[in-house]
Design an enzyme around this catalytic site. Structure first.
Site, mmCIF file in Angstrom:
data_model
loop_
_atom_site.group_PDB
_atom_site.id
_atom_site.type_symbol
_atom_site.label_atom_id
_atom_site.label_comp_id
_atom_site.label_asym_id
_atom_site.label_seq_id
_atom_site.Cartn_x
_atom_site.Cartn_y
_atom_site.Cartn_z
ATOM 1 N N ASN A 168 49.121 42.913 39.137
ATOM 2 C CA ASN A 168 49.401 43.429 37.796
ATOM 3 C C ASN A 168 50.871 43.830 37.728
ATOM 4 O O ASN A 168 51.285 44.772 38.399
ATOM 5 C CB ASN A 168 48.474 44.636 37.551
ATOM 6 N N CYS A 211 51.668 48.530 29.872
ATOM 7 C CA CYS A 211 51.370 47.100 30.047
ATOM 8 C C CYS A 211 51.346 46.332 28.731
ATOM 9 O O CYS A 211 51.399 45.104 28.724
ATOM 10 C CB CYS A 211 50.044 46.920 30.783
ATOM 11 N N HIS A 226 46.946 40.069 29.442
ATOM 12 C CA HIS A 226 47.558 40.905 30.472
ATOM 13 C C HIS A 226 46.777 40.716 31.776
ATOM 14 O O HIS A 226 45.551 40.725 31.781
ATOM 15 C CB HIS A 226 47.535 42.362 30.026
HETATM 16 N N1 COA Z 1 39.393 48.684 49.173
HETATM 17 C C1 COA Z 1 38.147 48.991 49.541
HETATM 18 N N2 COA Z 1 37.364 49.825 48.858
HETATM 19 C C2 COA Z 1 37.872 50.353 47.724
HETATM 20 C C3 COA Z 1 39.160 50.072 47.275
HETATM 21 C C4 COA Z 1 39.941 49.204 48.045
HETATM 22 N N3 COA Z 1 41.189 48.873 47.723
HETATM 23 N N4 COA Z 1 39.379 50.729 46.136
HETATM 24 C C5 COA Z 1 38.252 51.424 45.867
HETATM 25 N N5 COA Z 1 37.350 51.190 46.832
HETATM 26 C C6 COA Z 1 36.013 51.747 46.964
HETATM 27 C C7 COA Z 1 35.861 53.043 46.195
HETATM 28 O O1 COA Z 1 36.316 54.132 46.968
HETATM 29 C C8 COA Z 1 34.373 53.083 45.979
HETATM 30 O O2 COA Z 1 33.768 53.545 47.137
HETATM 31 P P1 COA Z 1 32.587 54.633 47.046
HETATM 32 O O3 COA Z 1 31.506 53.935 46.289
HETATM 33 O O4 COA Z 1 32.284 54.883 48.483
HETATM 34 O O5 COA Z 1 33.180 55.786 46.328
HETATM 35 C C9 COA Z 1 33.999 51.620 45.809
HETATM 36 O O6 COA Z 1 35.094 50.861 46.349
HETATM 37 C C10 COA Z 1 33.812 51.197 44.370
HETATM 38 O O7 COA Z 1 34.893 51.731 43.621
HETATM 39 P P2 COA Z 1 35.060 51.450 42.098
HETATM 40 O O8 COA Z 1 36.219 52.233 41.593
HETATM 41 O O9 COA Z 1 33.737 51.607 41.411
HETATM 42 O O10 COA Z 1 35.428 49.913 42.157
HETATM 43 P P3 COA Z 1 35.577 48.923 40.985
HETATM 44 O O11 COA Z 1 34.720 47.777 41.189
HETATM 45 O O12 COA Z 1 35.526 49.623 39.641
HETATM 46 O O13 COA Z 1 37.075 48.418 41.161
HETATM 47 C C11 COA Z 1 39.271 48.737 40.263
HETATM 48 C C12 COA Z 1 38.152 49.335 41.097
HETATM 49 C C13 COA Z 1 40.432 49.714 40.244
HETATM 50 C C14 COA Z 1 39.686 47.429 40.871
HETATM 51 C C15 COA Z 1 38.735 48.502 38.828
HETATM 52 O O14 COA Z 1 38.119 49.658 38.356
HETATM 53 C C16 COA Z 1 39.801 48.086 37.874
HETATM 54 O O15 COA Z 1 40.380 47.024 37.982
HETATM 55 N N6 COA Z 1 40.049 48.908 36.845
HETATM 56 C C17 COA Z 1 41.023 48.600 35.826
HETATM 57 C C18 COA Z 1 42.381 48.836 36.394
HETATM 58 C C19 COA Z 1 43.465 48.356 35.489
HETATM 59 O O16 COA Z 1 43.322 47.381 34.816
HETATM 60 N N7 COA Z 1 44.555 49.075 35.523
HETATM 61 C C20 COA Z 1 45.759 48.708 34.905
HETATM 62 C C21 COA Z 1 45.786 49.012 33.486
HETATM 63 S S1 COA Z 1 47.101 48.196 32.729
#
Ligand code: COA
Length: 333
Positions: free
Chosen positions: A286, A116, A256
């Protein structure tokens, strides 16, 4: 250090494929909800490259727009730098395919993969050739087809990514505008938190994925989130410090586009209001290295950027990589 010449952005172009994937469509594919996705990411829809269409096609279309916008012909381009982590082929490179599609016959061509952060790495590479007098016009095109490496059974990743292409023409400028400072970095030690295997997959890579799906994204979302929230503000401050420029002098930050909460965290750490942080992720998701040049093209078309405006671009991504750039806008509009 004084450089013999300066490199400025003279043209922009972008393409978002016509096919869209909305949150409500995703609800019928994985266990998720429109409400969860909006609240946790800020994304409502993303654009998806049609089956059978090569990524090179939209990369070339975005490139032609940028070349026209710069008032140039494809034959004026002397170097094409393509950034992508989702190329159509290992060889020919995306940049060679763009050369063929655009007719930029006089250009050398090379690809950059910094996930990215690819656009910032490509910008830093391209500016060198102009600043040292080797070339006058360099095309930088960032294009990604993340939908082709997404596991649509993995709700932790499939709601985040989209496809698109953004391009800029970097040209020699004879005024005080253009690229001022670029700061790049990498943390290879933490590369295992975001992976897309290709010709090799470790045992852990295989364990992390649904059976039989080797060439798909796997990500430890919370690790990436923590890294991103910290590095976006640190890299922004670093490029300002290196240039001796104050945040108040900067009109917009083009970050980004990964997650609205990451942008909000960065804004808070930098003490900048959200109206100075450009964002389009609500309707793009993204799109990896294409995010920033697509945003630049949109902002330029909306008339938000005037010659002399200072902007910052800042990104993080797989690798892990990060980078930021401070630039004074060179185009009249
Ligand atoms: N829909 C519903 N629930 C979801 C889900 C979705 N699409 N994705 C994850 N969950 C659930 C998880 O399973 C978890 O459930 P649990 O508590 O029963 O295990 C809960 O939501 C919380 O998950 P978590 O991973 O803590 O959520 P979060 O608030 O951290 O959000 C992301 C997850 C991926 C959106 C976030 O971590 C993120 O944006 N990370 C950076 C990603 C990024 O920038 N990547 C690209 C790099 S260039």
């Amino acid at each position: 250090m004084m450089k013999p010449y300066r490199a400025g952005i003279k043209g922009t172009g972008s393409i978002l494929p016509g096919k869209k994937l909305t949150n409500s469509q995703l609800e019928s594919i994985v266990e998720t909800s429109d409400e969860w996705i909006i609240k946790r990411t800020g994304i409502r829809e993303r654009h998806i490259l049609e089956d059978g269409v090569p990524l090179a096609k939209i990369a070339a279309e975005a490139s032609v727009k940028a070349i026209n916008d710069a008032g140039l012909n494809p034959a004026d381009i002397e170097l094409i730098i393509a950034s992508t982590c989702t190329p159509d082929y290992l060889t020919p490179s995306l940049s060679c395919m763009v050369q063929r599609e655009t007719g930029a016959k006089n250009a050398a061509a090379l690809d950059v993969n910094a996930a990215c952060t690819g656009f910032i790495y490509a910008l830093q590479t391209g500016r060198q050739f102009i600043e040292n007098g080797t070339y006058n016009n360099v095309l930088i095109v960032s294009a990604e087809a993340l939908s082709r490496v997404t596991d649509f059974n993995d709700r932790k990743t499939c709601v985040l990514f989209g496809d698109g292409a953004g391009a800029v023409v970097l040209s020699k400028v004879d005024d005080e505008t253009g690229v001022e400072e670029v700061f790049l970095g990498a943390v290879g030690d933490d590369g295992n938190v975001l992976t897309i295997p290709l010709l090799y997959a470790s045992d852990i890579d295989v364990q992390n994925r649904n059976q039989g799906k080797k060439q798909v994204i796997w990500m430890d979302g919370s690790e990436v989130f923590t890294f991103a929230s910290r590095i976006m503000s640190e890299a922004t401050k670093k490029v300002l410090d290196n240039a001796g420029t104050e945040m108040e002098q900067v009109k917009y930050i083009f970050p980004h586009q990964a997650n609205m909460r990451i942008l909000q965290n960065a804004a808070k750490r930098l003490g900048v209001s959200m109206d100075r942080i450009y964002s389009n992720l609500e309707y793009t998701g993204n799109i990896s290295s294409a995010s920033i040049p697509v945003c630049l093209d949109e902002a330029s078309n909306k008339g938000l950027l005037k010659k002399g405006d200072k902007i910052i671009m800042v990104a993080f991504g797989g690798g892990l990589t990060y980078g930021s750039a401070l630039l004074t806008w060179s185009k009249q509009h």
